[in-house]
Write a protein that holds these residues in place. Structure first.
Motif, PDB file in Angstrom:
ATOM      1  N   ALA A   1      12.802   7.274  -1.648  1.00  0.00           N
ATOM      2  CA  ALA A   1      12.228   7.982  -0.501  1.00  0.00           C
ATOM      3  C   ALA A   1      10.724   8.171  -0.676  1.00  0.00           C
ATOM      4  O   ALA A   1       9.947   8.029   0.280  1.00  0.00           O
ATOM      5  CB  ALA A   1      12.917   9.336  -0.332  1.00  0.00           C
ATOM      6  N   ILE A   2      10.284   8.452  -1.915  1.00  0.00           N
ATOM      7  CA  ILE A   2       8.853   8.612  -2.185  1.00  0.00           C
ATOM      8  C   ILE A   2       8.115   7.303  -1.948  1.00  0.00           C
ATOM      9  O   ILE A   2       7.017   7.278  -1.377  1.00  0.00           O
ATOM     10  CB  ILE A   2       8.632   9.119  -3.627  1.00  0.00           C
ATOM     11  N   ASN A   3       8.721   6.189  -2.362  1.00  0.00           N
ATOM     12  CA  ASN A   3       8.091   4.890  -2.151  1.00  0.00           C
ATOM     13  C   ASN A   3       7.953   4.560  -0.672  1.00  0.00           C
ATOM     14  O   ASN A   3       6.926   4.012  -0.241  1.00  0.00           O
ATOM     15  CB  ASN A   3       8.899   3.792  -2.857  1.00  0.00           C
ATOM     16  N   ILE A   4       8.959   4.898   0.103  1.00  0.00           N
ATOM     17  CA  ILE A   4       8.876   4.673   1.553  1.00  0.00           C
ATOM     18  C   ILE A   4       7.749   5.504   2.148  1.00  0.00           C
ATOM     19  O   ILE A   4       6.961   5.021   2.978  1.00  0.00           O
ATOM     20  CB  ILE A   4      10.216   5.013   2.237  1.00  0.00           C
ATOM     21  N   PHE A   5       7.659   6.755   1.715  1.00  0.00           N
ATOM     22  CA  PHE A   5       6.585   7.634   2.195  1.00  0.00           C
ATOM     23  C   PHE A   5       5.211   7.054   1.848  1.00  0.00           C
ATOM     24  O   PHE A   5       4.312   6.993   2.699  1.00  0.00           O
ATOM     25  CB  PHE A   5       6.742   9.024   1.591  1.00  0.00           C
ATOM     26  N   LEU A   6       5.036   6.619   0.590  1.00  0.00           N
ATOM     27  CA  LEU A   6       3.755   6.063   0.165  1.00  0.00           C
ATOM     28  C   LEU A   6       3.429   4.782   0.916  1.00  0.00           C
ATOM     29  O   LEU A   6       2.282   4.536   1.287  1.00  0.00           O
ATOM     30  CB  LEU A   6       3.783   5.793  -1.339  1.00  0.00           C
ATOM     31  N   LEU A   7       4.455   3.971   1.143  1.00  0.00           N
ATOM     32  CA  LEU A   7       4.260   2.714   1.857  1.00  0.00           C
ATOM     33  C   LEU A   7       3.745   2.966   3.267  1.00  0.00           C
ATOM     34  O   LEU A   7       2.779   2.346   3.721  1.00  0.00           O
ATOM     35  CB  LEU A   7       5.576   1.948   1.897  1.00  0.00           C
ATOM     36  N   VAL A   8       4.380   3.900   3.958  1.00  0.00           N
ATOM     37  CA  VAL A   8       3.975   4.209   5.329  1.00  0.00           C
ATOM     38  C   VAL A   8       2.582   4.829   5.343  1.00  0.00           C
ATOM     39  O   VAL A   8       1.733   4.479   6.184  1.00  0.00           O
ATOM     40  CB  VAL A   8       4.997   5.160   5.984  1.00  0.00           C
ATOM     41  N   ALA A   9       2.317   5.750   4.408  1.00  0.00           N
ATOM     42  CA  ALA A   9       0.992   6.372   4.342  1.00  0.00           C
ATOM     43  C   ALA A   9      -0.083   5.330   4.074  1.00  0.00           C
ATOM     44  O   ALA A   9      -1.179   5.385   4.646  1.00  0.00           O
ATOM     45  CB  ALA A   9       0.974   7.450   3.265  1.00  0.00           C
ATOM     46  N   GLY A  10       0.218   4.350   3.197  1.00  0.00           N
ATOM     47  CA  GLY A  10      -0.752   3.311   2.879  1.00  0.00           C
ATOM     48  C   GLY A  10      -1.055   2.382   4.033  1.00  0.00           C
ATOM     49  O   GLY A  10      -2.092   1.712   4.048  1.00  0.00           O
ATOM     50  N   PHE A  11      -0.152   2.328   5.021  1.00  0.00           N
ATOM     51  CA  PHE A  11      -0.404   1.506   6.207  1.00  0.00           C
ATOM     52  C   PHE A  11      -1.560   2.055   7.038  1.00  0.00           C
ATOM     53  O   PHE A  11      -2.200   1.304   7.779  1.00  0.00           O
ATOM     54  CB  PHE A  11       0.840   1.429   7.084  1.00  0.00           C
ATOM     55  N   PHE A  12      -1.804   3.370   6.938  1.00  0.00           N
ATOM     56  CA  PHE A  12      -2.754   4.007   7.851  1.00  0.00           C
ATOM     57  C   PHE A  12      -3.975   4.600   7.154  1.00  0.00           C
ATOM     58  O   PHE A  12      -5.005   4.797   7.804  1.00  0.00           O
ATOM     59  CB  PHE A  12      -2.050   5.121   8.636  1.00  0.00           C
ATOM     60  N   LEU A  13      -3.865   4.929   5.861  1.00  0.00           N
ATOM     61  CA  LEU A  13      -4.937   5.647   5.182  1.00  0.00           C
ATOM     62  C   LEU A  13      -5.414   4.875   3.958  1.00  0.00           C
ATOM     63  O   LEU A  13      -4.639   4.127   3.353  1.00  0.00           O
ATOM     64  CB  LEU A  13      -4.458   7.044   4.751  1.00  0.00           C
ATOM     65  N   PRO A  14      -6.679   5.049   3.567  1.00  0.00           N
ATOM     66  CA  PRO A  14      -7.178   4.400   2.354  1.00  0.00           C
ATOM     67  C   PRO A  14      -6.517   4.982   1.104  1.00  0.00           C
ATOM     68  O   PRO A  14      -6.062   6.136   1.117  1.00  0.00           O
ATOM     69  CB  PRO A  14      -8.682   4.703   2.382  1.00  0.00           C
ATOM     70  N   PRO A  15      -6.450   4.205   0.004  1.00  0.00           N
ATOM     71  CA  PRO A  15      -5.761   4.663  -1.204  1.00  0.00           C
ATOM     72  C   PRO A  15      -6.243   6.001  -1.736  1.00  0.00           C
ATOM     73  O   PRO A  15      -5.431   6.847  -2.138  1.00  0.00           O
ATOM     74  CB  PRO A  15      -6.054   3.538  -2.212  1.00  0.00           C
ATOM     75  N   VAL A  16      -7.564   6.207  -1.752  1.00  0.00           N
ATOM     76  CA  VAL A  16      -8.095   7.461  -2.297  1.00  0.00           C
ATOM     77  C   VAL A  16      -7.577   8.660  -1.510  1.00  0.00           C
ATOM     78  O   VAL A  16      -7.173   9.678  -2.083  1.00  0.00           O
ATOM     79  CB  VAL A  16      -9.641   7.436  -2.289  1.00  0.00           C
TER      80      VAL A  16
ATOM     81  N   GLY B   1      -0.550  -1.607   1.258  1.00  0.00           N
ATOM     82  CA  GLY B   1      -1.217  -1.126   2.454  1.00  0.00           C
ATOM     83  C   GLY B   1      -2.488  -1.892   2.774  1.00  0.00           C
ATOM     84  O   GLY B   1      -2.868  -2.018   3.945  1.00  0.00           O
ATOM     85  N   LEU B   2      -3.150  -2.438   1.733  1.00  0.00           N
ATOM     86  CA  LEU B   2      -4.403  -3.158   1.950  1.00  0.00           C
ATOM     87  C   LEU B   2      -4.200  -4.503   2.639  1.00  0.00           C
ATOM     88  O   LEU B   2      -5.157  -5.079   3.172  1.00  0.00           O
ATOM     89  CB  LEU B   2      -5.119  -3.370   0.609  1.00  0.00           C
ATOM     90  N   ILE B   3      -2.965  -5.032   2.611  1.00  0.00           N
ATOM     91  CA  ILE B   3      -2.719  -6.316   3.280  1.00  0.00           C
ATOM     92  C   ILE B   3      -1.597  -6.186   4.318  1.00  0.00           C
ATOM     93  O   ILE B   3      -0.909  -7.159   4.620  1.00  0.00           O
ATOM     94  CB  ILE B   3      -2.377  -7.431   2.265  1.00  0.00           C
ATOM     95  N   SER B   4      -1.442  -4.981   4.852  1.00  0.00           N
ATOM     96  CA  SER B   4      -0.424  -4.739   5.873  1.00  0.00           C
ATOM     97  C   SER B   4      -1.073  -4.079   7.083  1.00  0.00           C
ATOM     98  O   SER B   4      -1.939  -3.211   6.929  1.00  0.00           O
ATOM     99  CB  SER B   4       0.698  -3.837   5.331  1.00  0.00           C
ATOM    100  N   PRO B   5      -0.683  -4.460   8.293  1.00  0.00           N
ATOM    101  CA  PRO B   5      -1.215  -3.808   9.492  1.00  0.00           C
ATOM    102  C   PRO B   5      -0.671  -2.388   9.599  1.00  0.00           C
ATOM    103  O   PRO B   5       0.320  -2.073   8.922  1.00  0.00           O
ATOM    104  CB  PRO B   5      -0.688  -4.706  10.624  1.00  0.00           C
ATOM    105  N   PRO B   6      -1.268  -1.487  10.401  1.00  0.00           N
ATOM    106  CA  PRO B   6      -2.372  -1.788  11.326  1.00  0.00           C
ATOM    107  C   PRO B   6      -3.753  -1.750  10.689  1.00  0.00           C
ATOM    108  O   PRO B   6      -4.695  -2.277  11.262  1.00  0.00           O
ATOM    109  CB  PRO B   6      -2.239  -0.673  12.366  1.00  0.00           C
ATOM    110  N   VAL B   7      -3.908  -1.087   9.529  1.00  0.00           N
ATOM    111  CA  VAL B   7      -5.240  -1.031   8.919  1.00  0.00           C
ATOM    112  C   VAL B   7      -5.500  -2.327   8.158  1.00  0.00           C
ATOM    113  O   VAL B   7      -6.329  -3.131   8.549  1.00  0.00           O
ATOM    114  CB  VAL B   7      -5.390   0.207   8.011  1.00  0.00           C
TER     115      VAL B   7
END
Length: 438
Positions: free
Chosen positions: A326-341, A376-382
């Motif tokens: 569940a944590i990985n799913i959360f991080l994955l979705v967050a990484g789609f929209f926000l920068p890593p830092v 997240g860096l190679i996944s849309p929308p960001v």
């Protein structure tokens, strides 16, 4: 109000504010101030300046601008092109050697610069046209560079790891070491897929390449070896007990600037000004986010949201791997929209007590988190790297770049699974060099 319900409101408000277009740091401050005023009164605002500036009162933060200057000085030269050309000359007769050269160049350059976009731009400008000329499919040519650029936030020295270490108060030295073997694992998986996809395409043109003499192979090395020596030297000074991360970062930044000036004639005041200006902008942005995240963490703790979430997770009878999924799913979705830092600074205060309660190693988890951020860096929308590749190769459609990147996303997911099965891949080297953590 129940802290868990309040936590849900905070999450919703944070998403809405960040999607409104304001910067991450300002958005965190707005959410923090709003909830503190509503639930803790106006007096809580008196502590915000102290917390904001107090979060920056950390000597370890000095390493962030130093490593950024180190990377910017490298990115401003032809080091990336020379690194690519050196590997291409040595691997030119290896079947599929060009794609291996590109991924190897991405790994080395990202380790030197620590910047994913800079790696994509520096290696992609030469690598993508050359691969296409040799007959590599557009998807492989673009996808391999986009994925290779993400390695910069995992392979040390990594600014992302520094931020995680500061946010969670874990050893930056251990975090750097923890990223070495997983970083090499990702490089191997990327190379394996690229070679398979190239072979599957049935295009034999990739096997034809120019033959270089030993003189041509050796003459390029003096231009790239000094940078690699600096990276090795920085890591040796850090782990040999010679200097702290901040001190080694400062020396590394100075040496990289000097080499850029001597080898690449970066004497122009205008060029040096660009390096320092861009480094200052990026450093201030990261430090502002760190300070704002400190206020955000204080708000979560002051309203008992963090403690309540950790206690709720601890009382669940779910398997700890279900929690990690569940944590990985959360991080994955967050990484789609926000920068890593931003993701690290917002999520670390909440996730750290959860993973420790579940019995996971925070050092190992840093690697898992970072690989999620790479996805997240190679996944849309960001998907910042996708747009960088599209910018340097505009005749390759964004859809083709995305399609070519998806197998590399699968490689990263596979790497996460491997690390879950064999966590020692992340923890063995730090324990070997620095001794057991506990």
């Amino acid at each position: 109000m129940d802290p868990l319900t309040l936590g849900g409101l905070v999450a919703l408000a944070t998403i809405l504010v960040l999607f409104s277009g304001v910067s991450v740091a300002v958005g965190l401050l707005i959410v923090s101030a709003g909830f503190l005023i509503v639930f803790d009164g106006m007096r809580s605002l008196e502590l915000m300046p102290e917390i904001l500036f107090g979060k920056l009162d950390n000597f370890a933060l000095l390493s962030i601008p130093m490593f950024i200057i180190m990377g910017a000085s490298i990115a401003s030269t032809r080091a990336g092109a020379d690194l690519y050309e050196a590997l291409e000359r040595w691997l030119t007769r290896v079947p599929g050697g060009l794609v291996i050269s590109n991924l190897g160049a991405c790994a080395l350059f990202s380790a030197m610069s620590g910047s994913s976009p800079a790696t994509c731009a520096a290696i992609g400008k030469m690598g993508i046209p050359e691969m296409r000329k040799r007959g590599y499919p557009d998807g492989i040519a673009a996808g391999s560079i986009a994925a290779g650029g993400t390695l910069g936030i995992l392979i040390p020295p990594s600014v992302t790891m520094i931020v995680y270490g500061i946010a969670t108060e874990t050893s930056i030295g251990r975090l750097f070491l923890a990223g070495v073997i997983p970083g090499l694992l990702l490089v191997a998986l990327f190379m394996g897929w690229s070679l398979y996809a190239t072979w599957k395409s049935g295009n034999t043109a990739v096997l034809s390449a120019r033959s270089y003499s030993w003189r041509e192979r050796l003459e390029i090395l003096p231009r790239v070896i000094p940078f690699i020596i600096i990276i090795v030297g920085v890591l040796y000074a850090m782990y040999g007990g010679i200097a702290t991360p901040s001190e080694t970062a400062a020396v590394g930044a100075l040496l990289c600037l000097m080499i850029a000036m001597v080898i690449y004639s970066l004497w122009s005041p205008r060029a040096l000004w660009v390096v320092l200006r861009d480094s200052t902008r990026e450093s201030v942005m990261i430090l502002f986010i760190i300070a704002a995240a400190g206020v955000f963490s204080y708000m979560l703790s002051s309203l008992f949201i963090t403690q309540s979430i950790a206690a709720w997770i601890g009382e669940l009878e779910a398997n700890r791997w279900v929690i990690m999924f569940a944590i990985n799913i959360f991080l994955l979705v967050a990484g789609f929209f926000l920068p890593p830092v931003a993701v690290i600074l917002m999520a670390a205060p909440i996730l750290l007590p959860i993973i420790t309660t579940a019995g996971f190693d925070p050092i190992w988890f840093a690697v898992i988190l970072t690989i999620n951020m790479e996805i997240g860096l190679i996944s849309p929308p960001v998907g910042l790297n996708l747009y960088v590749i599209n910018g340097i190769a505009p005749d390759i459609s964004l859809r083709t770049i995305l399609t070519g990147s998806l197998p590399f996303v699968a490689c990263m997911v596979l790497a996460i699974i491997i690390l879950c099965v064999f966590p020692g891949l992340a923890t063995w080297l730090p324990d070997l060099v620095m001794g057991p953590a506990f």
